[in-house]
Design a protein around this motif. Structure first.
Motif, PDB file in Angstrom:
ATOM      1  N   UNK C 333       0.805  -1.228   0.000  1.00  0.00           N
ATOM      2  CA  UNK C 333       0.000   0.000   0.000  1.00  0.00           C
ATOM      3  C   UNK C 333       0.838   1.280   0.000  1.00  0.00           C
ATOM      4  N   UNK C 334       1.840   1.421   0.891  1.00  0.00           N
ATOM      5  CA  UNK C 334       2.597   2.688   0.839  1.00  0.00           C
ATOM      6  C   UNK C 334       3.312   2.894  -0.488  1.00  0.00           C
ATOM      7  N   UNK C 403      -2.910  -2.383  -7.013  1.00  0.00           N
ATOM      8  CA  UNK C 403      -3.308  -1.268  -6.156  1.00  0.00           C
ATOM      9  C   UNK C 403      -3.168   0.060  -6.887  1.00  0.00           C
ATOM     10  N   UNK C 404      -2.178   0.146  -7.767  1.00  0.00           N
ATOM     11  CA  UNK C 404      -2.039   1.389  -8.540  1.00  0.00           C
ATOM     12  C   UNK C 404      -3.277   1.619  -9.384  1.00  0.00           C
ATOM     13  N   UNK C 405      -3.764   0.556 -10.002  1.00  0.00           N
ATOM     14  CA  UNK C 405      -4.991   0.676 -10.792  1.00  0.00           C
ATOM     15  C   UNK C 405      -6.134   1.139  -9.895  1.00  0.00           C
ATOM     16  N   UNK C 406      -6.213   0.536  -8.693  1.00  0.00           N
ATOM     17  CA  UNK C 406      -7.282   0.905  -7.768  1.00  0.00           C
ATOM     18  C   UNK C 406      -7.178   2.358  -7.342  1.00  0.00           C
ATOM     19  N   UNK C 407      -5.954   2.775  -7.026  1.00  0.00           N
ATOM     20  CA  UNK C 407      -5.776   4.149  -6.552  1.00  0.00           C
ATOM     21  C   UNK C 407      -6.006   5.159  -7.658  1.00  0.00           C
ATOM     22  N   UNK C 440      -9.108  -2.726  -6.689  1.00  0.00           N
ATOM     23  CA  UNK C 440      -7.697  -2.893  -7.012  1.00  0.00           C
ATOM     24  C   UNK C 440      -6.948  -3.630  -5.916  1.00  0.00           C
ATOM     25  N   UNK C 441      -7.250  -3.280  -4.665  1.00  0.00           N
ATOM     26  CA  UNK C 441      -6.582  -3.946  -3.553  1.00  0.00           C
ATOM     27  C   UNK C 441      -6.954  -5.422  -3.507  1.00  0.00           C
TER      28      UNK C 441
END
Lengths: 363, 343, 535
Positions: C333-334, C403-407, C440-441
């Protein structure tokens, strides 16, 4: 009351070796309680950075921001956004896509009891004219409706200050005009203090009680919109605020009576820059009256172009001795065609400015 | 996406995750039981090792922690922190290397004496507990029995060109080392060159067996148990299209390689570890299990034969000091130069 | 000044995560390699051949995966193909099968039915088999990206430049570029590090060479030297795709009202397309399923299946995979947040660093972790903690990428608005950022769980004593070399079934992601606000 003093902010350069970008250069700004202020500036003038500093999204390098007697930002003081009590209506709304209209509007109403919250949401939706859309999702709304929700959401926690970041720019012309009228009336009736940031001079002037013009990180004019428009501080500002022709002239002073001689004749001066000799003259289209070629007074020219707007039309009239055609606003039904002769008369006192050395304004 | 949907997914997934986490953490090692726990590093067939250690636990109460697919590299990386008490290799090379590095304690003489001569470390560093033989498998549809080579070296002959498969496995490297040791590098190089020209590299011993069985190649060099495992699965040797062949005289093609077991010098449990080795290589202990195991490896005590693959003494294997396998640099260099490595 | 402090903490956490994931790389140097060692490897002609073959295979497999992945995504999202949801699941299904299993299934199917063909062990055949197992990594992000392309752009393109294929070539494919790059990166790094499948398919790559050095010769120094070559190759790929994805996202432009994408009517082509569409997943998982079913039901089965053992392996696998997914999601995540919200050379380099470990052959990574764990945390060695750490390091990039896609579905503007409405950072995170980024996550966690449950090489070395996972049990039934689908069938079957579960959730998460309303464009703030470093 919002008071901004000496606010400065610069950003690291985009490329290694380039100088840092100064977005705000010692900005001063005062917006009394209940006043609607517009900050007008071209893109890159720093107006959005100013707004982001007030909202607490950016940390200024120097300067003080005081809202309602509380220092929000200053040396050693930096209130986080969520404790500032500042509402914001961003460009294109930025509605939370995963929440309904009611949930969006109710987002800031923490601490309110559930039933009370629902009532308040209904009330706000009615206020912005979209009662009944509470359970819609943002993607089911039109652009105008989205902006209304965004406004209701910003107003919900009763902020001490509402910031509007070009909120109407994505809407079509008619909707934009109607909505901004409504928003102004609404904010005025609620007695809200508001700051609107925009690059649209019509929008800025039509809404504002107080107009601030920014350029390159500095405030170049501030005051009542009428004053700023009629008596701009310099030629560039004058051109930025509305269509204008700048032409060379020479001051002819006789005691208190100041006139300027130029290609349009010998004109009375309303705003004089204070020195005699050569100068620049700023003429706006609505200051000029067009009459039939057969008349007397004023100067004669040939219509080179005509833009028709229905309620009025804009002519561009070529006049001997002028570097470019003079824009003239006439009634829409006025029977001018390209190639016609017209007699032009300046009816309102003009504003004069020192001669532009660099531009070599000599004829 | 709706929040309720994601909540439902989470609500469903969380208990599963929690339960699974508990399950994972519950299977940690180190069951407290009576008696010592021996840590065995091995690259033998996992099923066989599991059977052997289970039988020993049933008999003595000694428990085992087993590291399957262990390598000398893992032991080296662990350094002094290793928990290994014993290493049970499949091919002789790993124990030979550990022995040469001085990491193995000598095996009890009585244990070594239980095993047929010539199979364990001559220096007594490790004891053989199973054996495999290099063989030629062939497909009678594609080659008649009387056409088969009489010696491994015959495969260099032109009549075998394109007719056999081989694989650059560890056993092939051992054969190369044997050839270098007995016939010298130039002769070995000539032979390997011919193998490269005449044969087809199928990369893995299992593939060699499968391709001969399927009729892709007439013959193939592999280890004996590959063929016998397939035969057992299919219901007997006569169910297979292919046949197994041992060279008629003593020959490098009949090379026998031991699976070796040694006790690590660093082991704090050397006494129970030595006792396990004694049982492992005894005719009435581990050897009984190996003799019956479907992996078809040969037991190593005199008089005992594999129930599947038969008696080791029927194979005319050349004598070989398997401790020499510790240093493979010469064979490695030769095979790599010729481009005959696996991989 | 809470915000900058928070940002600094996140950046520091991201750097720490990247540093830990680079530890295995450090091992290569700790054990001492000189440039001379590396150069010495090239004294053997086979090394250069393997390098050439590695590059050739990588390029071919990348191209094939791209065609299969994007083609399948186009069929599902943009044509009138019947049952698009079912096909989305089918096209994703190959993810459930470990590479070495499908390679062996293809190999034995060929031996059974066409022994003399030698097709799957040829260069092209191997590339096809590998592509069939890897293309879903391109397919999934392409589905998401395709649904995101504004139909208006396509209409404009058709007007400007008439032609049947104009919208596809000029608008759709360019808009897919970031998705394709992200998927390709995963594919390429998988190819570079693949051992089991490559050896089964008779291919000689850098990784099979590295494994041969270790397994056949016990020459670990040479193995590490070759790993360094592989690492340089991977680093080049990582920087190359960074150039490809370095530009802005496709969603940066204002769009009209959200409309469902236009679907091409297949018309008479419907039946042939249906056949081709079914053939791809069938070719990818068909052999494995067929061999498994045959193994389970065949008359040759000697011993009864020990379902207790299968169950134990299943729950262990599930447990490790779940913990790995949880930890990877947390530590990714970070990194994902930093690189998405504060793109800068520092954050992008950190994100790339996380990928590097993904390209190391698993055996080298496992050795590195053995070396490091026995020295740094000897008490945890051979416990599930180190194994899970290995999974996290190996599969972290999958979590970061998803996660990048989600963010990307969330925006800084949402956070800003939430703060202006009085929401403290935690409430903003829980009410705004996480709900939006959740698909995404979730996708990332599932991909990690999926790959962790299939992993073999590292698991063999680090799994706690006497614990078994499905893949180590599967391996144990292989008698060291070849999969035997009789004994292995229950484990292979269970692995595929277990894999199908995350695949199902993956598809759901993907489909949900594409049903999100189109995010409005980000505010037209000057670019410098985005690159502003915490002051």
């Amino acid at each position: 009351m919002l008071q901004v003093t000496g606010l400065s902010k610069s950003f690291p350069p985009a490329h290694r070796g380039a100088p840092p970008v100064t977005a705000l250069d010692s900005i001063d700004l005062t917006v009394p309680t209940g006043i609607f202020a517009s900050v007008l500036g071209p893109s890159g003038s720093g107006k959005t950075t100013l707004l982001r500093c007030i909202a607490g999204f950016e940390v200024p390098d120097a300067g003080v921001i005081v809202l309602g007697g509380t220092e929000l930002s200053g040396p050693g003081v930096q209130f986080p956004t969520h404790r500032r009590g500042v509402g914001i209506v961003p460009q294109e709304g930025a509605l939370f896509p995963h929440l309904t209209v009611a949930q969006n509007v109710g987002f800031g109403l923490v601490g309110t009891r559930r039933t009370g919250r629902r009532e308040r949401v209904e009330e706000l939706l009615a206020l912005v004219g979209i009662a009944g859309l509470a359970d819609r999702r943002p993607d089911q709304l039109s652009g105008g409706q989205q902006q209304r929700v965004a406004l209701a959401r910003a107003l919900a926690p009763e902020p001490a200050l509402v910031l509007l970041d070009e909120p109407f720019s994505a809407l079509d012309a008619q909707l934009r005009a109607d909505l901004r009228e409504e928003v102004r009336e609404l904010l005025r009736s609620l007695g809200s203090t508001a700051v609107l940031v925009t690059h649209d001079q019509a929008e800025a002037m039509s809404l504002a009680d107080h107009l601030v013009v920014m350029r390159a990180g500095r405030v170049v004019a501030a005051g009542h919109p009428g004053t700023v428009y009629e008596q701009p501080a310099d030629v560039e500002l004058g051109r930025f605020l509305g269509e204008a022709l700048v032409l060379p002239g020479e001051i002819e002073r006789d005691g208190a009576d100041v006139r300027v001689r130029c290609a349009l004749g010998r004109l009375p001066v309303g705003h004089w820059h204070g020195t005699e000799g050569r100068c620049q003259v700023l003429v706006r289209p609505e200051h000029v009256r067009a009459g039939p070629a057969a008349g007397t007074g004023g100067v004669e020219g040939i219509v080179r172009a005509r833009s028709y707007f229905g309620h009025d039309a804009l002519l561009r009239v070529e006049i001997p001795g002028l570097p470019e055609p003079l824009p003239v606003r006439v009634a829409g039904r006025a029977p001018y065609r390209v190639g016609d002769c017209a007699r032009l008369e300046v009816t309102t006192p003009v504003a004069t400015y020192p001669p532009a050395e660099a531009k070599g304004c000599l004829t | 996406m709706t929040p309720s949907l994601s909540r439902r997914v989470l609500a469903g997934a969380l208990p599963v995750l929690l339960a699974a986490t508990l399950a994972a953490c519950g299977t940690a090692s180190g069951d407290a039981g009576e008696g010592p726990t021996l840590t065995v590093y091995t690259d033998q067939h996992a099923e066989l090792i599991s059977k052997l250690t289970q039988a020993y636990t049933d008999k003595t109460g000694v428990r085992f922690d087993i590291q399957n697919d262990a390598t000398v590299g893992q032991l080296e990386a662990e350094g002094s922190a290793t928990k290994a008490d014993l290493f049970l290799s499949e091919d002789p090379t790993p124990v030979a290397q550990l022995g040469a590095a001085g990491l193995l304690a000598p095996v009890d003489k009585a244990t070594l004496d239980q095993v047929r001569p010539g199979l364990s470390s001559p220096a007594g560093r490790w004891v053989a507990y199973a054996a495999r033989a290099r063989v030629l498998v062939y497909n009678p549809d594609l080659i008649a029995a009387d056409e088969l080579p009489k010696r491994l070296a015959d495969l260099a002959e032109p009549q075998y060109k394109g007719r056999f498969a081989w694989a650059p496995s560890g056993a092939f490297v051992a054969t190369t080392q044997y050839l270098i040791a007995t016939e010298g590098e130039p002769a070995t190089r000539t032979f390997l060159d011919a193998v490269k020209t005449n044969g087809v590299n199928e990369l893995k011993n299992g593939n060699v067996r499968d391709t001969v069985e399927a009729g892709t190649h007439a013959m193939g060099l592999t280890n004996h148990y590959y063929w016998w495992i397939l035969a057992t699965e299919k219901g007997g040797p006569d169910q297979l299209a292919s046949r197994i062949y041992h060279f008629p005289e003593v020959d490098p093609g009949n090379l026998v390689l031991s699976s070796g077991a040694g006790v690590l010098k660093s082991s704090p449990n050397s006494a129970p570890a030595q006792e396990f080795l004694a049982w492992l290589s005894s005719a009435d202990g581990g050897q009984q299990i190996i003799a019956k195991d479907p992996s078809a490896q040969y037991p190593v005590t005199p008089g005992l034969a594999s129930a599947i693959a038969g008696d080791l003494s029927d194979i005319k294997a050349p004598p070989f000091d398997m401790d020499k396998l510790a240093d493979s640099a010469q064979a490695e260099n030769l095979l790599k130069t010729l481009g005959m490595s696996s991989g | 000044m809470r915000r900058p402090a928070g940002r600094t903490a996140i950046a520091l956490a991201a750097v720490a995560v990247a540093a830990v994931s680079l530890l295995p790389v450090a091992y290569l140097f700790l054990t001492g390699i000189s440039l001379g060692d590396v150069v010495a490897q090239f004294a053997y002609p086979a090394t250069a051949d393997a390098l050439a073959q590695t590059i050739g295979l990588t390029l071919l497999i990348a191209a094939l995966s791209l065609v299969l992945g994007v083609g399948a995504a186009l069929l599902v999202v943009r044509t009138s193909l019947p049952a698009p949801r079912l096909f989305t699941v089918l096209f994703t299904l190959p993810l459930a099968v470990p590479g070495f299993v499908s390679a062996y299934a293809a190999f034995s199917a060929q031996l059974t039915y066409a022994p003399r063909l030698g097709l799957v062990t040829s260069f092209g055949g191997a590339a096809v088999v590998m592509s069939l197992t890897l293309y879903p990594y391109v397919f999934l992000p392409s589905v998401v990206a395709l649904r995101d392309v504004d139909p208006a752009l396509e209409e404009i393109a058709t007007c400007l430049r008439p032609g049947r294929w104009t919208p596809l070539l000029r608008v759709v494919l360019p808009a897919l570029r970031p998705a394709m790059a992200a998927g390709l990166l995963i594919v390429v790094l998988h190819v570079l590090a693949e051992y089991g499948a490559m050896v089964q398919l008779g291919r000689s790559t850098l990784t099979t060479k590295i494994m041969a050095e270790m397994l056949d010769y016990g020459d670990y120094q040479s193995a590490r030297s070759l790993s360094l070559v592989l690492m340089v190759l991977s680093a080049a790929v990582l920087l190359g795709t960074r150039v490809l994805t370095g530009r802005g996202r496709s969603g940066d432009v204002a769009r009209g009202a959200s409309r469902p994408p236009r679907r091409i009517r297949l018309g008479r082509l419907r039946f042939p397309v249906l056949v081709i569409a079914s053939a791809v997943p069938l070719a990818a998982v068909g052999p494995t399923v067929f061999m498994t079913v045959r193994g389970l039901t065949g008359s040759a089965r000697g011993t009864a299946v020990d379902w207790g053992q299968v169950g134990a392996a299943l729950s262990t696998t599930l447990g490790y995979a779940a913990v790995a997914a949880l930890v990877a999601t947390t530590v990714a995540a970070p990194v994902a947040w930093w690189v998405t919200r504060r793109p800068s050379p520092a954050s992008q380099l950190t994100e790339r660093a996380v990928w590097l470990a993904h390209a190391i052959p698993a055996a080298i990574l496992a050795l590195a972790l053995v070396y490091l764990a026995t020295r740094l945390v000897p008490g945890l060695y051979k416990t599930w903690v180190v194994l899970v750490a290995a999974y996290v390091i190996l599969f972290l990039p999958l979590a970061v990428a998803s996660q990048r896609v989600g963010l990307d579905a969330t925006r800084q503007a949402y956070d800003d608005v939430a703060a202006s409405l009085g929401a403290p950072p935690l409430r903003t995170l829980l009410r705004v950022t996480l709900p939006l980024a959740l698909p995404g996550f979730l996708t990332g966690a599932l991909l990690v769980a999926l790959d962790a449950s299939k992993e073999l090489t590292t698991t063999l070395m680090l799994v706690p004593f006497n614990a078994d996972t499905l893949s180590t049990r599967l391996w144990a039934t292989t008698n060291g070399e070849s999969l035997d689908f009789t004994a292995a069938a229950p484990y292979a079957g269970m692995l595929v079934l277990l894999g199908a579960l995350p695949v199902y959730f993956l598809v759901r998460a993907t489909l949900r992601q594409v049903q999100l309303p189109h995010p409005p464009p980000p505010p037209r703030v000057p670019a410098r606000i985005v690159v502003n470093s915490p002051s």
